[in-house]
Design a protein around this motif. Structure first.
Motif: not given
Length: 360
Positions: A307-311, A297-299
């Protein structure tokens, strides 16, 4: 109409035997209703849904008995039609509780019982970049009513429309208030948008009106959409997102990884951020499969310029695992629990604000 009542008499005094007799007649009625009927020029095929209510003399009014049979009939319809169901007292109690909760929710909107809580979104240095707005309901008699209890009722009843509009207005007003202070003027607010709310024809206007009335900066408002919402009608989704992006509003795709969106579909969406679902974060420090999914997912997000945020980050081990995978923004109990605005701002005052970058 197309509803009929069958009254059975001479049933056994034993409840089990009486139930079996009623079910036997119900099966006969279903077979009879399913027989083809000759109408001019064609054969018509029909079916029935039957609700059964057993009773003893004097234990309920006629109105109550019919209501119970009706409840069982609709359960037969929900089970696929051409079927029968017996009245279930526990089911009736659940339906009555739901109706009472819906009525209380209507009153809660007018009585000001709904409130916004804020959960911080932080970077690797522990600095707060913004927050997600979460709706809470404090009932004067029953206390805290969880979102899991009242949000589905708000959705099916249509109350999500006035509630969602109110949340947008409150969030924009908060952004406007934060803009007055150097310490908070950088903060973003993420607002969850329901499918029913987003599909409303006036949704774009409602967002623009909330921003205009409050004077909030559109670039600090992030609307969170789910994958299922996006995939329901991609053309309509893209049109509304582009209209709001034109005003500066940004979008995050919530619970990413739990749906079935393809890379081709994601490329069409004017997104700003992907939110990694908590189900992949929970065991990321011990489950290689989850770590591989998060890394993918990040790649993908990086290749799309998102941007990526992890919840759902709750432990230092989860945070460290995410950092090793180059995830730089986090949300979860490890950093902050959802709390009212006064408590959120009190905690904010103890955390260093991000240093703005200057270029020449």
């Amino acid at each position: 109409g197309d509803e009929f009542v069958v009254l059975m008499d001479h049933l056994s005094n034993a409840e089990g035997e009486a139930q079996a007799q009623a079910e036997a007649l119900a099966r006969q009625l279903l077979l009879t209703a399913a027989k083809p009927c000759a109408l001019p020029g064609q054969m018509h095929h029909g079916s029935a849904s039957i609700g059964i209510c057993l009773f003893r003399r004097g234990n309920a009014s006629i109105h109550e008995l019919l209501k119970r049979a009706d409840t069982a009939m609709y359960q037969a319809k929900n089970a696929g039609r051409n079927n029968y169901r017996l009245f279930d007292p526990a089911l009736q109690a659940a339906l009555e509780n739901r109706a009472a909760l819906e009525a209380a929710l209507r009153d809660a909107i007018l009585a000001g019982q709904l409130a916004l809580h804020f959960q911080a979104q932080v970077n690797q240095a522990g600095q707060v970049l913004g927050a997600e707005v979460l709706l809470r309901w404090q009932h004067p008699l029953h206390g805290n009513v969880t979102p899991a209890q009242f949000i589905p009722i708000a959705e099916t009843s249509g109350l999500i429309l006035p509630i969602g509009e109110w949340v947008l207005q409150q969030a924009c007003a908060q952004l406007s208030a934060w803009a007055e202070h150097p310490r908070t003027q950088h903060l973003e607010l993420a607002v969850n948008v329901s499918a029913r709310q987003f599909r409303h024809p006036d949704f774009v206007r409602q967002v623009c009106d909330a921003l205009a009335r409050s004077g909030a900066s559109p670039t600090h408002l992030v609307l969170e959409l789910t994958e299922s919402l996006v995939l329901d009608d991609v053309a309509d989704t893209v049109a509304k997102m582009q209209a709001l992006r034109h005003h500066g509003v940004r979008f995050a795709l919530d619970d990413f990884g739990t749906g079935y969106s393809s890379l081709a579909q994601l490329k069409r969406l004017p997104l700003h951020q992907l939110k990694i679902d908590r189900s992949f974060v929970q065991d990321i420090d011990s489950e290689p499969g989850d770590a591989a999914i998060v890394q993918t997912i990040i790649g993908m997000a990086r290749n799309l310029g998102l941007s990526v945020i992890a919840e759902g980050v709750e432990t230092p081990a989860q945070r460290d695992a995410l950092q090793r995978l180059d995830c730089s923004i986090f949300q979860g109990f490890l950093f902050d629990r959802p709390q009212p605005i006064a408590a959120f701002e009190a905690c904010l005052a103890q955390i260093p604000a991000p240093v703005p970058l200057s270029t020449t």
